[in-house]
Design an enzyme around this catalytic site. Structure first.
Site, PDB file in Angstrom:
ATOM      1  CG  ASP A 225     -51.147   6.948  42.089  1.00  0.00           C
ATOM      2  OD1 ASP A 225     -51.487   5.815  42.533  1.00  0.00           O
ATOM      3  OD2 ASP A 225     -51.971   7.820  41.804  1.00  0.00           O
ATOM      4  CG  ASP A 227     -55.721   7.647  47.409  1.00  0.00           C
ATOM      5  OD1 ASP A 227     -56.053   7.393  46.236  1.00  0.00           O
ATOM      6  OD2 ASP A 227     -56.540   7.810  48.332  1.00  0.00           O
TER       7      ASP A 227
END
Length: 308
Positions: A225, A227
């Site tokens: 993902d 951050d």
């Protein structure tokens, strides 16, 4: 089929060996001066290559990143004769172009850990070179293997990503934080300003200890993902978790494809020397006759050849 003396340790998360199809083999439960490793080590072969599988966080993911017995893990692999370590781990992305599901052949580290013992040598002054924390020979080997992947092109940092089945970035700087909590938003922006491309919790002291053990080490990072510098686009925390798990599964599948492609051809590893294999040659600064005999014996597996 390889007949070389290369032995490859694979350090990854729970289930990596199962997904590689390698979890049938001899189970080894080594002991070390630093205790037991995170998990039993499975010794098997694949395409004629000796493989040693270790689950970094233990069976059932019981060790948080600060509690992983890094010294025991690396020492155990050294005891078993491992010459090269291929590590993998999930990370957050600090750059738009490092997309969830991509793979990154990491080339640099910024170390922010502070709780973890990061050396084997506590009773002698030993200083290894660490300017390039990941083995250049192993990185070349992995990048060469990308040509066997479906629709892959290894990307430099400044190349625009292209839609394709598997994207492998040829380099990246991994910021290693202590954890176990994730970054604040201010920290995330700071890591970007430092030049970080990825944020994770497990590459150190693993990479440094491998260097001290004279084992070549490379890491395939798997962004799951973005951050927290980048706002998430999902509507709920549950949806975000499901998205991250999906990205991790996709990245793991891509990672396994790359590992299998690399293991089919060890030519580069067999023909190009790895600097790590002589890391202690100029690294032992203490007068050898002043190092306690029991310490020399304790660490015989690591530095014994330099005391003959």
């Amino acid at each position: 089929m390889s007949n070389s003396n290369i032995k490859i340790g694979i350090i990854g998360g729970t289930g990596l060996g199962d997904k590689l199809g390698l979890e049938t083999g001899q189970t080894v439960n080594p002991d070390t001066p630093f205790g037991k490793p995170s998990s039993p080590i499975i010794h098997t072969t694949w395409e004629g290559v000796d493989i040693y599988l270790l689950q970094r966080h233990g069976i059932g993911h019981i060790h948080n990143p600060s509690a992983v017995p890094y010294r025991a893990n690396i020492f155990a692999l050294k005891q078993l004769g491992v010459t090269h370590i291929l590590a993998s781990g999930a990370t957050g992305s600090l750059r738009e172009e490092y997309r969830p599901g991509d793979l990154v052949i990491v080339d640099q580290i910024i170390d922010k850990t502070y709780k973890r013992t990061n050396t084997f040598f506590e009773r002698a002054a030993v200083h290894v070179e660490f300017a390039d924390p990941f083995c250049s020979t192993m990185r070349n080997w992995l990048l060469n293997a990308t040509k066997y992947l479906p629709s892959n092109q290894a990307l430099e940092n400044n190349d625009a990503p292209k839609p394709q089945n598997i994207t492998v970035h040829a380099k990246g700087t991994y910021v290693v934080m202590e954890g176990p909590a994730f970054s604040t938003r201010a920290e995330s922006h700071m890591h970007r300003a430092w030049g970080g491309d990825l944020i994770g919790m497990t590459a150190m002291p693993e990479a440094k200890l491998a260097r001290e053990a004279e084992i070549a080490y490379a890491m395939i990072a798997m962004p799951t993902d973005y951050d927290c510098w980048r706002p998430h686009e999902v509507s709920s925390k549950q949806a975000l978790l499901e998205e991250i798990i999906g990205n991790l599964n996709r990245a793991t599948t891509n990672n396994i494809a790359l590992i299998k492609a690399a293991l089919r051809d060890l030519t580069i590893l067999e023909s190009e020397p790895c600097p790590a294999h002589a890391a202690l040659a100029m690294g032992i600064w203490s007068h050898k006759d002043k190092i306690p005999a029991d310490e020399i014996n304790k660490l015989q597996v690591l530095w014994g050849k330099y005391f003959k």
